[in-house]
Design a protein around this motif. Sequence first.
Motif, PDB file in Angstrom:
ATOM      1  N   ASP A   2       0.856  -1.175   0.000  1.00 50.54           N
ATOM      2  CA  ASP A   2       0.000   0.000   0.000  1.00 50.54           C
ATOM      3  C   ASP A   2       0.899   1.235   0.000  1.00 50.54           C
ATOM      4  O   ASP A   2       1.476   1.608   1.023  1.00 50.54           O
ATOM      5  CB  ASP A   2      -0.903  -0.016   1.241  1.00 50.54           C
ATOM      6  N   GLN A   4       0.289   4.427  -0.234  1.00 53.68           N
ATOM      7  CA  GLN A   4      -0.133   5.528   0.621  1.00 53.68           C
ATOM      8  C   GLN A   4       0.326   5.305   2.063  1.00 53.68           C
ATOM      9  O   GLN A   4       0.821   6.226   2.720  1.00 53.68           O
ATOM     10  CB  GLN A   4      -1.651   5.690   0.573  1.00 53.68           C
ATOM     11  N   HIS A 128       1.952   9.062  -6.841  1.00 52.83           N
ATOM     12  CA  HIS A 128       0.807   8.338  -6.311  1.00 52.83           C
ATOM     13  C   HIS A 128      -0.492   9.090  -6.559  1.00 52.83           C
ATOM     14  O   HIS A 128      -1.539   8.486  -6.819  1.00 52.83           O
ATOM     15  CB  HIS A 128       0.986   8.082  -4.808  1.00 52.83           C
ATOM     16  N   PRO A 132      -3.024   6.657  -9.035  1.00 55.93           N
ATOM     17  CA  PRO A 132      -3.481   5.983  -7.813  1.00 55.93           C
ATOM     18  C   PRO A 132      -3.885   4.535  -8.085  1.00 55.93           C
ATOM     19  O   PRO A 132      -3.675   4.001  -9.180  1.00 55.93           O
ATOM     20  CB  PRO A 132      -4.696   6.825  -7.407  1.00 55.93           C
ATOM     21  N   LYS A 133      -4.479   3.900  -7.091  1.00 53.76           N
ATOM     22  CA  LYS A 133      -4.964   2.535  -7.255  1.00 53.76           C
ATOM     23  C   LYS A 133      -5.994   2.503  -8.381  1.00 53.76           C
ATOM     24  O   LYS A 133      -6.943   3.284  -8.390  1.00 53.76           O
ATOM     25  CB  LYS A 133      -5.580   2.032  -5.956  1.00 53.76           C
ATOM     26  N   THR A 134      -5.781   1.588  -9.315  1.00 59.41           N
ATOM     27  CA  THR A 134      -6.571   1.588 -10.549  1.00 59.41           C
ATOM     28  C   THR A 134      -6.995   0.174 -10.942  1.00 59.41           C
ATOM     29  O   THR A 134      -6.234  -0.772 -10.792  1.00 59.41           O
ATOM     30  CB  THR A 134      -5.741   2.202 -11.705  1.00 59.41           C
ATOM     31  N   ASP A 148      -5.472  -5.190 -11.523  1.00 60.51           N
ATOM     32  CA  ASP A 148      -5.384  -4.363 -10.323  1.00 60.51           C
ATOM     33  C   ASP A 148      -4.007  -3.714 -10.318  1.00 60.51           C
ATOM     34  O   ASP A 148      -2.987  -4.414 -10.223  1.00 60.51           O
ATOM     35  CB  ASP A 148      -5.591  -5.240  -9.083  1.00 60.51           C
ATOM     36  N   GLU A 150      -1.295  -0.139  -9.431  1.00 60.18           N
ATOM     37  CA  GLU A 150      -0.995   1.065  -8.650  1.00 60.18           C
ATOM     38  C   GLU A 150       0.344   1.608  -9.122  1.00 60.18           C
ATOM     39  O   GLU A 150       1.275   0.842  -9.365  1.00 60.18           O
ATOM     40  CB  GLU A 150      -0.941   0.745  -7.156  1.00 60.18           C
ATOM     41  N   LYS A 155      -0.460  -5.223  -9.785  1.00 62.55           N
ATOM     42  CA  LYS A 155      -0.405  -5.852  -8.472  1.00 62.55           C
ATOM     43  C   LYS A 155      -0.980  -7.270  -8.530  1.00 62.55           C
ATOM     44  O   LYS A 155      -0.426  -8.197  -7.960  1.00 62.55           O
ATOM     45  CB  LYS A 155      -1.196  -5.016  -7.459  1.00 62.55           C
ATOM     46  N   TRP A 222      -9.929   1.026  -5.570  1.00 63.98           N
ATOM     47  CA  TRP A 222      -9.630   1.708  -6.820  1.00 63.98           C
ATOM     48  C   TRP A 222     -10.163   3.136  -6.825  1.00 63.98           C
ATOM     49  O   TRP A 222     -11.322   3.381  -6.507  1.00 63.98           O
ATOM     50  CB  TRP A 222     -10.235   0.961  -8.006  1.00 63.98           C
TER      51      TRP A 222
END
Length: 267
Positions: A2, A4, A128, A132-134, A148, A150, A155, A222
Amino acid sequence: MDIQKEIEKLEKIYLEKSNKILTMYLNTDRSDPDQQGGEWKIHLKNGLRNFESYLNEVDNEEEKRNYSIVRKKIERYMKENEQSLARSVIIFATADQSVWFAEKFQMPVQTEFEWKEVANTSQLRELHQTFPKTGVILTQKEQVKVLDAELGSLKQSHHFQLDLDTEDWREYLGPHESRATVGSGGKSTQQEKFRERFEANRYRWYKSLASTLDRLAKHAGWQNIYVVGDKEETNDLLNHMNKAITDVIHKNMLNHKEKQVLHEVVL
């Protein structure tokens, strides 16, 4: 990982006396005209040497030893990963191993080195926020692949395939070589029957998968979601997914390499 949480963890650290943090942002992008000859090796060598020259003028043997330990760790990491570099490397490191963050990324950075009491997370935080998470949802008839990602890196991947006998979607985690569709081989009559059945049930079948994709998006956190595939199939998902969709791309990319998909869709 993670990112972040890693950023927040790094930003809470403040070291004192001789135990400092080395921050390294290194551009290793081979597509950069200034990197065609592997210039990153020169930038790495010069960046690390500059601190050594500075520390030689400082009367602090413990700090010199600490820096020497960190430098050797970074040089060893770069040597071990030289053949698998992407577009950048970001490292945060201390001699006592309380901090060790070393990652290769698909986005370029501005080469930068620091040896201070705190980690300089500015470029990592900016990356980031930009990437971001996508989630990337790829559709193709009775097959759906979900990437998935980032910071532009994969990932995990999920593969869903509709069992035409039970009309249930089956999930395959990780690499999965999808079988040929009913409509891709055999006699023309079989192909036609498959097309007719798929078109007659497509809306219902994709509706049944939409809630699963919503749960996956929530669990992965996401912030961006891209749906890629034929217009009719992507529209079916758009009509039934509760999560907001960032963009829709009408292109068949399910069988493309995952890195290629992320490069074209996300980066």
